[in-house]
Design a protein around this motif. Sequence first.
Motif, PDB file in Angstrom:
ATOM      1  N   VAL A 101      -7.743 -10.463  -5.996  1.00  0.00           N
ATOM      2  CA  VAL A 101      -8.229  -9.119  -6.305  1.00  0.00           C
ATOM      3  C   VAL A 101      -7.647  -8.090  -5.336  1.00  0.00           C
ATOM      4  O   VAL A 101      -7.191  -7.013  -5.748  1.00  0.00           O
ATOM      5  N   ALA A 102      -7.676  -8.406  -4.037  1.00  0.00           N
ATOM      6  CA  ALA A 102      -7.158  -7.468  -3.034  1.00  0.00           C
ATOM      7  C   ALA A 102      -5.672  -7.202  -3.259  1.00  0.00           C
ATOM      8  O   ALA A 102      -5.208  -6.052  -3.165  1.00  0.00           O
ATOM      9  N   GLY A 103      -4.919  -8.250  -3.559  1.00  0.00           N
ATOM     10  CA  GLY A 103      -3.492  -8.079  -3.803  1.00  0.00           C
ATOM     11  C   GLY A 103      -3.211  -7.233  -5.021  1.00  0.00           C
ATOM     12  O   GLY A 103      -2.319  -6.375  -5.012  1.00  0.00           O
ATOM     13  N   PHE A 104      -3.979  -7.452  -6.099  1.00  0.00           N
ATOM     14  CA  PHE A 104      -3.762  -6.659  -7.311  1.00  0.00           C
ATOM     15  C   PHE A 104      -4.155  -5.207  -7.091  1.00  0.00           C
ATOM     16  O   PHE A 104      -3.441  -4.288  -7.503  1.00  0.00           O
ATOM     17  N   ALA A 105      -5.280  -4.986  -6.412  1.00  0.00           N
ATOM     18  CA  ALA A 105      -5.684  -3.607  -6.118  1.00  0.00           C
ATOM     19  C   ALA A 105      -4.617  -2.899  -5.285  1.00  0.00           C
ATOM     20  O   ALA A 105      -4.271  -1.739  -5.547  1.00  0.00           O
ATOM     21  N   ALA A 106      -4.069  -3.598  -4.291  1.00  0.00           N
ATOM     22  CA  ALA A 106      -3.021  -3.006  -3.447  1.00  0.00           C
ATOM     23  C   ALA A 106      -1.765  -2.715  -4.256  1.00  0.00           C
ATOM     24  O   ALA A 106      -1.088  -1.701  -4.036  1.00  0.00           O
ATOM     25  N   SER A 107      -1.452  -3.582  -5.215  1.00  0.00           N
ATOM     26  CA  SER A 107      -0.229  -3.403  -6.012  1.00  0.00           C
ATOM     27  C   SER A 107      -0.320  -2.183  -6.918  1.00  0.00           C
ATOM     28  O   SER A 107       0.701  -1.608  -7.310  1.00  0.00           O
ATOM     29  N   THR A 108      -1.541  -1.785  -7.288  1.00  0.00           N
ATOM     30  CA  THR A 108      -1.712  -0.670  -8.217  1.00  0.00           C
ATOM     31  C   THR A 108      -1.940   0.666  -7.516  1.00  0.00           C
ATOM     32  O   THR A 108      -1.655   1.712  -8.094  1.00  0.00           O
ATOM     33  N   TRP A 109      -2.458   0.642  -6.270  1.00  0.00           N
ATOM     34  CA  TRP A 109      -2.779   1.894  -5.599  1.00  0.00           C
ATOM     35  C   TRP A 109      -1.500   2.607  -5.147  1.00  0.00           C
ATOM     36  O   TRP A 109      -0.711   2.033  -4.401  1.00  0.00           O
ATOM     37  N   HIS A 110      -1.300   3.819  -5.612  1.00  0.00           N
ATOM     38  CA  HIS A 110      -0.067   4.569  -5.331  1.00  0.00           C
ATOM     39  C   HIS A 110       1.174   3.743  -5.672  1.00  0.00           C
ATOM     40  O   HIS A 110       2.188   3.810  -4.987  1.00  0.00           O
ATOM     41  N   ARG A 111       1.060   2.895  -6.692  1.00  0.00           N
ATOM     42  CA  ARG A 111       2.133   2.008  -7.170  1.00  0.00           C
ATOM     43  C   ARG A 111       2.549   0.977  -6.119  1.00  0.00           C
ATOM     44  O   ARG A 111       3.666   0.468  -6.151  1.00  0.00           O
ATOM     45  N   GLY A 112       1.648   0.700  -5.203  1.00  0.00           N
ATOM     46  CA  GLY A 112       1.883  -0.412  -4.278  1.00  0.00           C
ATOM     47  C   GLY A 112       1.827  -0.017  -2.819  1.00  0.00           C
ATOM     48  O   GLY A 112       2.636   0.798  -2.366  1.00  0.00           O
ATOM     49  N   ILE A 113       0.826  -0.578  -2.089  1.00  0.00           N
ATOM     50  CA  ILE A 113       0.755  -0.369  -0.644  1.00  0.00           C
ATOM     51  C   ILE A 113       0.646  -1.738   0.032  1.00  0.00           C
ATOM     52  O   ILE A 113       0.335  -2.745  -0.617  1.00  0.00           O
ATOM     53  N   PRO A 114       0.896  -1.812   1.347  1.00  0.00           N
ATOM     54  CA  PRO A 114       0.863  -3.110   2.033  1.00  0.00           C
ATOM     55  C   PRO A 114      -0.499  -3.792   1.933  1.00  0.00           C
ATOM     56  O   PRO A 114      -1.548  -3.132   1.928  1.00  0.00           O
ATOM     57  N   VAL A 115      -0.462  -5.122   1.860  1.00  0.00           N
ATOM     58  CA  VAL A 115      -1.689  -5.917   1.868  1.00  0.00           C
ATOM     59  C   VAL A 115      -1.495  -7.103   2.810  1.00  0.00           C
ATOM     60  O   VAL A 115      -0.411  -7.710   2.855  1.00  0.00           O
TER      61      VAL A 115
END
Length: 337
Positions: A101-115
């Motif tokens: 879930v954390a990885g997918f949320a990070a991938s979508t926020w601003h089209r991808g931020i570090p996780v």
Amino acid sequence: MRRLNVPLGDRSYDVVVGRGVSAELASLLPATAQRAAVITQDGIPAEIVLPGLDVETFVIGQGEGAKTLHTIETLVRGFAGMGLTRNDVVIGVGGGMVTDVAGFAASTWHRGIPVVHVSTSLLGMVDAAIGGKTGVNLPEGKNLVGAYWQPTGVLCDLDFLDTLPPREMRCGLGEMAKYHFLTGDDLLAMDLEARVARCIEIKAEVVASDEREGGRRALLNYGHTFAHALEIATQHELAHGEAVAVGLIYAAELGFELGRIDAARVQEHRAVVAGEYDLMTNPPLGLDADELVSLMYRDKKAVGSGLTYVLDGPAGLEVVSGVGETQVRAAMARILG
């Protein structure tokens, strides 16, 4: 402490394994980060202390029922509220469900931020937190919506395993048994740190050779097609690792039905899964074969007509597509009892 590397060019990252390695978290964060969104669950014994960063914690629900697009929407709206930018970081602290879930949320926020992932379960350490697969479920199937989004680092702190419930340990062993058939390594002969590190090495090497599952990486799904169907058919009363253990036996029976392996190799699967790893080899009673077949047709790994599986054979594990329903049902009848 062992520091392993997932070699992906300029997106390579370290996986740190050992006791007390949570203290290494700051070393894995991007230097640009001013804010950190920590995603976790109730009951996970992890305290994230990051001096100098604005940290906000988001607690998501338990179980596969919370692994949904609604959860992702709740998280990203929380990111908006805290002003999370592309230069900041998401930190997933928990088992495989949390890191997915954390990885997918990070991938979508601003089209991808570090996780960065802090894995707290055996299943997460040997599989889910490594390799960049992220996703959530739909009522129609497991992990049908997701993205490939590599973390910038992973921590596998073995201290978390000391308090892991026995069932959660068995889930990790289900994935570990899969590696036995992928490589033949006697993982149980190693101490815990070496065992976890070896699983990570195996997965890192496969991911580096086929990041987006165009070929070889699909072999890591051995046992998973039937396993995912079992999870949904039991409304997730059967946990992922438990379902994978049964899925390994089903894959062996299907390989036998197709003439790819002999009865002795099927028995070897049962001996490893039940004998060495002490895991279940048959699903719960009362499952409907028609429902299981229907669920497997929805599997995201399907290629062309018919059903697709990773199966053992003379050359080892291979992806086999176009498997007929007659053989699928015959193999299923032997394990449904």
